[in-house]
Design a protein around this motif. Structure first.
Motif, PDB file in Angstrom:
ATOM      1  N   ARG A 129       0.814  -1.215   0.000  1.00  0.00           N
ATOM      2  CA  ARG A 129       0.000   0.000   0.000  1.00  0.00           C
ATOM      3  C   ARG A 129       0.846   1.264   0.000  1.00  0.00           C
ATOM      4  NH1 ARG A 129      -4.035  -0.449  -2.332  1.00  0.00           N
ATOM      5  NH2 ARG A 129      -4.763   1.497  -1.455  1.00  0.00           N
ATOM      6  N   ARG A 130       2.157   1.125   0.083  1.00  0.00           N
ATOM      7  CA  ARG A 130       3.038   2.295   0.081  1.00  0.00           C
ATOM      8  C   ARG A 130       3.382   2.743  -1.332  1.00  0.00           C
ATOM      9  NH1 ARG A 130       7.644   0.852   4.302  1.00  0.00           N
ATOM     10  NH2 ARG A 130       8.746   1.313   2.395  1.00  0.00           N
ATOM     11  N   GLY A 131       3.003   1.970  -2.336  1.00  0.00           N
ATOM     12  CA  GLY A 131       3.258   2.352  -3.720  1.00  0.00           C
ATOM     13  C   GLY A 131       4.727   2.249  -4.098  1.00  0.00           C
ATOM     14  N   PHE A 132       5.103   2.945  -5.171  1.00  0.00           N
ATOM     15  CA  PHE A 132       6.489   2.877  -5.635  1.00  0.00           C
ATOM     16  C   PHE A 132       7.377   3.924  -4.971  1.00  0.00           C
ATOM     17  CE2 PHE A 132       4.531   5.679  -8.913  1.00  0.00           C
ATOM     18  CZ  PHE A 132       5.373   6.772  -8.827  1.00  0.00           C
ATOM     19  N   TRP A 133       6.805   4.823  -4.174  1.00  0.00           N
ATOM     20  CA  TRP A 133       7.586   5.909  -3.556  1.00  0.00           C
ATOM     21  C   TRP A 133       8.824   5.407  -2.805  1.00  0.00           C
ATOM     22  CZ3 TRP A 133       7.429  10.993  -4.382  1.00  0.00           C
ATOM     23  CH2 TRP A 133       8.126  11.819  -3.504  1.00  0.00           C
ATOM     24  N   PRO A 134       8.724   4.349  -1.961  1.00  0.00           N
ATOM     25  CA  PRO A 134       9.920   3.877  -1.250  1.00  0.00           C
ATOM     26  C   PRO A 134      10.978   3.280  -2.182  1.00  0.00           C
ATOM     27  CG  PRO A 134       7.938   3.050  -0.194  1.00  0.00           C
ATOM     28  CD  PRO A 134       7.517   3.676  -1.490  1.00  0.00           C
ATOM     29  N   ALA A 135      10.597   2.868  -3.376  1.00  0.00           N
ATOM     30  CA  ALA A 135      11.539   2.240  -4.309  1.00  0.00           C
ATOM     31  C   ALA A 135      12.272   3.259  -5.187  1.00  0.00           C
ATOM     32  CB  ALA A 135      10.800   1.234  -5.190  1.00  0.00           C
ATOM     33  N   ILE A 136      11.982   4.545  -5.033  1.00  0.00           N
ATOM     34  CA  ILE A 136      12.660   5.555  -5.845  1.00  0.00           C
ATOM     35  C   ILE A 136      14.126   5.605  -5.425  1.00  0.00           C
ATOM     36  CG2 ILE A 136      12.824   8.014  -6.383  1.00  0.00           C
ATOM     37  CD1 ILE A 136       9.786   8.165  -6.068  1.00  0.00           C
ATOM     38  N   GLY A 137      14.999   5.318  -6.377  1.00  0.00           N
ATOM     39  CA  GLY A 137      16.429   5.302  -6.099  1.00  0.00           C
ATOM     40  C   GLY A 137      17.137   6.570  -6.533  1.00  0.00           C
ATOM     41  N   TYR A 138      16.531   7.290  -7.454  1.00  0.00           N
ATOM     42  CA  TYR A 138      17.149   8.522  -7.961  1.00  0.00           C
ATOM     43  C   TYR A 138      16.048   9.443  -8.444  1.00  0.00           C
ATOM     44  CZ  TYR A 138      19.819  11.718 -10.911  1.00  0.00           C
ATOM     45  OH  TYR A 138      20.363  12.837 -11.471  1.00  0.00           O
ATOM     46  N   ALA A 139      16.154  10.709  -8.106  1.00  0.00           N
ATOM     47  CA  ALA A 139      15.209  11.722  -8.591  1.00  0.00           C
ATOM     48  C   ALA A 139      15.912  13.070  -8.514  1.00  0.00           C
ATOM     49  CB  ALA A 139      13.934  11.721  -7.754  1.00  0.00           C
ATOM     50  N   PHE A 140      16.200  13.659  -9.680  1.00  0.00           N
ATOM     51  CA  PHE A 140      16.874  14.951  -9.690  1.00  0.00           C
ATOM     52  C   PHE A 140      16.675  15.625 -11.043  1.00  0.00           C
ATOM     53  CE2 PHE A 140      20.433  17.962  -9.353  1.00  0.00           C
ATOM     54  CZ  PHE A 140      20.141  18.474  -8.105  1.00  0.00           C
ATOM     55  N   TYR A 141      16.939  16.916 -11.048  1.00  0.00           N
ATOM     56  CA  TYR A 141      16.790  17.719 -12.260  1.00  0.00           C
ATOM     57  C   TYR A 141      17.839  17.338 -13.301  1.00  0.00           C
ATOM     58  CZ  TYR A 141      13.567  20.911  -9.978  1.00  0.00           C
ATOM     59  OH  TYR A 141      12.472  21.446  -9.368  1.00  0.00           O
ATOM     60  N   ASP A 142      17.387  17.236 -14.535  1.00  0.00           N
ATOM     61  CA  ASP A 142      18.259  17.055 -15.682  1.00  0.00           C
ATOM     62  C   ASP A 142      18.567  18.430 -16.278  1.00  0.00           C
ATOM     63  OD1 ASP A 142      19.632  15.349 -17.383  1.00  0.00           O
ATOM     64  OD2 ASP A 142      17.984  15.254 -18.815  1.00  0.00           O
ATOM     65  N   SER A 143      17.591  19.305 -16.193  1.00  0.00           N
ATOM     66  CA  SER A 143      17.691  20.701 -16.621  1.00  0.00           C
ATOM     67  C   SER A 143      16.601  21.453 -15.846  1.00  0.00           C
ATOM     68  CB  SER A 143      17.485  20.822 -18.137  1.00  0.00           C
ATOM     69  OG  SER A 143      16.127  20.635 -18.476  1.00  0.00           O
ATOM     70  N   PRO A 144      16.495  22.768 -15.988  1.00  0.00           N
ATOM     71  CA  PRO A 144      15.438  23.476 -15.254  1.00  0.00           C
ATOM     72  C   PRO A 144      14.016  23.027 -15.600  1.00  0.00           C
ATOM     73  CG  PRO A 144      17.097  25.021 -15.983  1.00  0.00           C
ATOM     74  CD  PRO A 144      17.433  23.699 -16.620  1.00  0.00           C
ATOM     75  N   THR A 145      13.828  22.409 -16.765  1.00  0.00           N
ATOM     76  CA  THR A 145      12.487  21.979 -17.160  1.00  0.00           C
ATOM     77  C   THR A 145      12.376  20.467 -17.343  1.00  0.00           C
ATOM     78  OG1 THR A 145      13.011  22.343 -19.489  1.00  0.00           O
ATOM     79  CG2 THR A 145      11.978  24.172 -18.286  1.00  0.00           C
ATOM     80  N   SER A 146      13.382  19.721 -16.902  1.00  0.00           N
ATOM     81  CA  SER A 146      13.386  18.269 -17.069  1.00  0.00           C
ATOM     82  C   SER A 146      13.851  17.613 -15.772  1.00  0.00           C
ATOM     83  CB  SER A 146      14.317  17.880 -18.225  1.00  0.00           C
ATOM     84  OG  SER A 146      14.401  16.489 -18.350  1.00  0.00           O
ATOM     85  N   PHE A 147      13.165  16.541 -15.383  1.00  0.00           N
ATOM     86  CA  PHE A 147      13.425  15.871 -14.117  1.00  0.00           C
ATOM     87  C   PHE A 147      13.514  14.372 -14.374  1.00  0.00           C
ATOM     88  CE2 PHE A 147      12.196  14.407  -9.840  1.00  0.00           C
ATOM     89  CZ  PHE A 147      12.988  15.227  -9.055  1.00  0.00           C
ATOM     90  N   ARG A 148      14.579  13.728 -13.937  1.00  0.00           N
ATOM     91  CA  ARG A 148      14.780  12.292 -14.155  1.00  0.00           C
ATOM     92  C   ARG A 148      14.502  11.520 -12.872  1.00  0.00           C
ATOM     93  NH1 ARG A 148      15.845  10.537 -19.460  1.00  0.00           N
ATOM     94  NH2 ARG A 148      16.877  12.250 -20.509  1.00  0.00           N
ATOM     95  N   VAL A 149      13.910  10.327 -13.040  1.00  0.00           N
ATOM     96  CA  VAL A 149      13.560   9.482 -11.898  1.00  0.00           C
ATOM     97  C   VAL A 149      13.922   8.040 -12.245  1.00  0.00           C
ATOM     98  CG1 VAL A 149      11.681   8.658 -10.426  1.00  0.00           C
ATOM     99  CG2 VAL A 149      11.630  10.990 -11.324  1.00  0.00           C
ATOM    100  N   ARG A 150      14.487   7.331 -11.261  1.00  0.00           N
ATOM    101  CA  ARG A 150      14.705   5.890 -11.400  1.00  0.00           C
ATOM    102  C   ARG A 150      13.969   5.214 -10.262  1.00  0.00           C
ATOM    103  NH1 ARG A 150      19.781   4.976  -9.767  1.00  0.00           N
ATOM    104  NH2 ARG A 150      19.004   4.046  -7.853  1.00  0.00           N
ATOM    105  N   ILE A 151      13.073   4.305 -10.608  1.00  0.00           N
ATOM    106  CA  ILE A 151      12.326   3.542  -9.619  1.00  0.00           C
ATOM    107  C   ILE A 151      12.906   2.136  -9.604  1.00  0.00           C
ATOM    108  CG2 ILE A 151      10.055   2.707  -8.912  1.00  0.00           C
ATOM    109  CD1 ILE A 151       8.870   4.984 -10.657  1.00  0.00           C
ATOM    110  N   GLY A 152      13.454   1.730  -8.488  1.00  0.00           N
ATOM    111  CA  GLY A 152      14.078   0.422  -8.371  1.00  0.00           C
ATOM    112  C   GLY A 152      15.588   0.555  -8.293  1.00  0.00           C
TER     113      GLY A 152
END
Length: 195
Positions: A129-152
């Protein structure tokens, strides 16, 4: 200028300086608040995506996912001549694309990329029930208008020839899911998905 006129002028100027300083401080504080909200905003969108993928109807993902952009990026990835927001992909992703193309043809690939498909990708790393939020391994800006995320967890590097079979890590059950979010007028939306 007579000395009697200089004294009131100094008093007027000394009263204006604190007012200007307060105005500059207020502007700086407002700018800091806006910058902080901007830096936090993709995380808020990512949290909303997590909650919607877990609890909401699949159709509700349309507000958070630009499905046409996701399709376009996957088709761009197939064409080596066109740049794509999708980087390296896993063998499972390549196998899925090849299977879909062989079974139904290249024209059917965009129809296979639906909000339901997006939801399934997002929930591959869901933790109950916690969803994928705890599995986020990376989340950061690629540029001011782009954001990269890795789940797992990241895919382990290929084993070297000198390593022993016992030392090699087994591949994860599901490869990590990579997202690219881009800034819209009011919110961030997913524009690319790969795994």
């Amino acid at each position: 200028m007579p000395a009697s006129r200089q004294a009131p002028l100094r008093q007027v100027l000394s009263h204006r300086r604190p007012w200007r300083l307060a105005r500059i401080r207020g502007f700086a504080a407002g700018l800091m608040i806006v910058a902080s909200l901007y830096l936090v905003s993709p995380f808020i969108s990512l949290w909303r995506l997590d909650r919607t993928a877990l609890n909401g109807p699949t159709a509700a993902l349309a507000n958070l996912v630009d499905i046409d952009a996701v399709r376009e990026q996957i088709l761009r990835r197939l064409d080596k001549e066109r740049p794509s927001a999708i980087g390296e992909v896993s063998d499972a992703f390549v196998d899925w694309m090849q299977t879909t193309i062989r079974r139904e043809g290249l024209q059917a690939l965009p129809q296979a990329i639906t909000l339901r498909w997006v939801r399934e990708r997002l929930l591959t790393h869901a933790e109950g029930r916690r969803g994928f939020w705890p599995a986020i391994g990376y989340a950061f800006y690629d540029s001011p208008t782009s954001f990269r995320v890795r789940i797992g967890a990241p895919t382990p590097a290929a084993a070297t020839a000198s390593s022993t079979p016992a030392a090699t890590a087994s591949p994860p059950e599901h490869p990590p899911v990579h997202l690219r979010l881009e800034r819209g007028w009011l919110d961030w939306r997913v524009t690319a998905i790969s795994y």
